[in-house]
Design an enzyme around this catalytic site. Sequence first.
Site, PDB file in Angstrom:
ATOM      1  N   HIS A 177      -7.516   9.880  -1.799  1.00 47.61           N
ATOM      2  CA  HIS A 177      -6.943   9.752  -0.456  1.00 47.61           C
ATOM      3  C   HIS A 177      -7.842  10.357   0.628  1.00 47.61           C
ATOM      4  O   HIS A 177      -8.001   9.772   1.703  1.00 47.61           O
ATOM      5  CB  HIS A 177      -5.563  10.418  -0.433  1.00 47.61           C
ATOM      6  CG  HIS A 177      -4.655   9.894   0.631  1.00 47.61           C
ATOM      7  ND1 HIS A 177      -3.282   9.843   0.499  1.00 47.61           N
ATOM      8  CD2 HIS A 177      -4.911   9.390   1.865  1.00 47.61           C
ATOM      9  CE1 HIS A 177      -2.743   9.336   1.583  1.00 47.61           C
ATOM     10  NE2 HIS A 177      -3.715   9.057   2.444  1.00 47.61           N
ATOM     11  N   LYS A 184      -2.589   6.348  -3.999  1.00 42.59           N
ATOM     12  CA  LYS A 184      -3.678   7.276  -3.692  1.00 42.59           C
ATOM     13  C   LYS A 184      -3.434   8.652  -4.294  1.00 42.59           C
ATOM     14  O   LYS A 184      -2.288   9.138  -4.331  1.00 42.59           O
ATOM     15  CB  LYS A 184      -3.829   7.403  -2.168  1.00 42.59           C
ATOM     16  CG  LYS A 184      -3.934   6.067  -1.464  1.00 42.59           C
ATOM     17  CD  LYS A 184      -4.019   6.206   0.049  1.00 42.59           C
ATOM     18  CE  LYS A 184      -3.808   4.865   0.713  1.00 42.59           C
ATOM     19  NZ  LYS A 184      -2.404   4.453   0.787  1.00 42.59           N
ATOM     20  N   ASP A 196       0.840  -1.205   0.000  1.00 42.00           N
ATOM     21  CA  ASP A 196       0.000   0.000   0.000  1.00 42.00           C
ATOM     22  C   ASP A 196       0.874   1.254   0.000  1.00 42.00           C
ATOM     23  O   ASP A 196       1.711   1.439   0.887  1.00 42.00           O
ATOM     24  CB  ASP A 196      -0.905   0.015   1.234  1.00 42.00           C
ATOM     25  CG  ASP A 196      -1.824   1.222   1.255  1.00 42.00           C
ATOM     26  OD1 ASP A 196      -2.894   1.166   0.621  1.00 42.00           O
ATOM     27  OD2 ASP A 196      -1.462   2.236   1.885  1.00 42.00           O
ATOM     28  N   TYR A 236       3.138  10.114   0.740  1.00 34.14           N
ATOM     29  CA  TYR A 236       4.108   9.517   1.652  1.00 34.14           C
ATOM     30  C   TYR A 236       5.539   9.903   1.284  1.00 34.14           C
ATOM     31  O   TYR A 236       6.453   9.748   2.083  1.00 34.14           O
ATOM     32  CB  TYR A 236       3.977   7.988   1.659  1.00 34.14           C
ATOM     33  CG  TYR A 236       2.637   7.460   2.106  1.00 34.14           C
ATOM     34  CD1 TYR A 236       1.697   8.277   2.739  1.00 34.14           C
ATOM     35  CD2 TYR A 236       2.293   6.132   1.885  1.00 34.14           C
ATOM     36  CE1 TYR A 236       0.461   7.791   3.123  1.00 34.14           C
ATOM     37  CE2 TYR A 236       1.058   5.630   2.283  1.00 34.14           C
ATOM     38  CZ  TYR A 236       0.146   6.458   2.890  1.00 34.14           C
ATOM     39  OH  TYR A 236      -1.079   5.957   3.264  1.00 34.14           O
TER      40      TYR A 236
END
Length: 315
Positions: free
Chosen positions: A110, A77, A43, A48
């Site tokens: 997201h 996302k 994932d 990130y």
Amino acid sequence: MKFYTLKNDQKLPAIGLGTWKSEPGKVGEAVIEAIKSGYRHIDCAAVYGNEAEVGEALKTAFAQGLVAREDLWITSKLWNNAHESDKVIPALQKTLKDLQLDYLDLYLIHWPVAFKADVGFASKADEFLTPEEAPIIETWKKMEEAYNKGFVKSIGVSNFSLKKLKSLLVDATLPPEVNQVELHPLLHQEELLEFCNNNSIILTGYSPLGSGDRSQEMKKDDEPNLLENEVISKIAKAHDCSPAQVLISWHLSRGTSVIPKSTNPKRIKENLDSYKIELTEKDLQQIKTLDKGYRYVDATFFEVPGGPYKNIYDE
């Protein structure tokens, strides 16, 4: 390994490796270690900031013959600053380039929150786009286009409340396959789970272990430690396993997928082995008493003075 079959017949591995908060220089090693341990679900997310390193790890794994691309499930996302119609596909293409992939298995919106395109993380009102300026359904239509063009095998959402999910379903041509939300024994989200089950939407749980490694500014002073919870610890002792394994196994008992994050090789393997733990009905009844509607990720960081977003979860 347990899999869930989506409406489009894609098979989602029940346990995945989360990469939120995985440090640069460690996330790539964690991905390789996870694949060697048997994980087939990774994932990711653009925000990130580590997708390029994940991409290098995937390239290495394919080159070494550790796994074939078609045997992996890769999720990413769409970040909040790419909700406008002309930004969705380019953001997806950037993620594909970073991950060095031709397609994603799953792409999620997201958050049901929109920023202006040049804003990484909005901190004041004029850095947001209102729901009227960037309607979720318009963003979703571009997600559907990405699916129709073959860039993604499945599309879904993340952090969508029951109210927001119902609203999206009214106008969506392709309903979301997955809703990724915070889930753990302190936050069961029973009503949302029942709705998703009735509409063939898989719930995926993030922060399943309590997200204790979040940055200090994201934490509350008195937040509970799931891994030290008395009920969870007692059940773990009875099964001769770790509290983390109880927490992960609980997800599987409810039919939800789960994405625990770790960069520690021992814990990566241990987390995946959680599928071997079979909780009893008594265990599940004890865990049911822990539900407090408690959120570690309360989304108040999107609530700024004069801003367009309040009560993100509609609670």
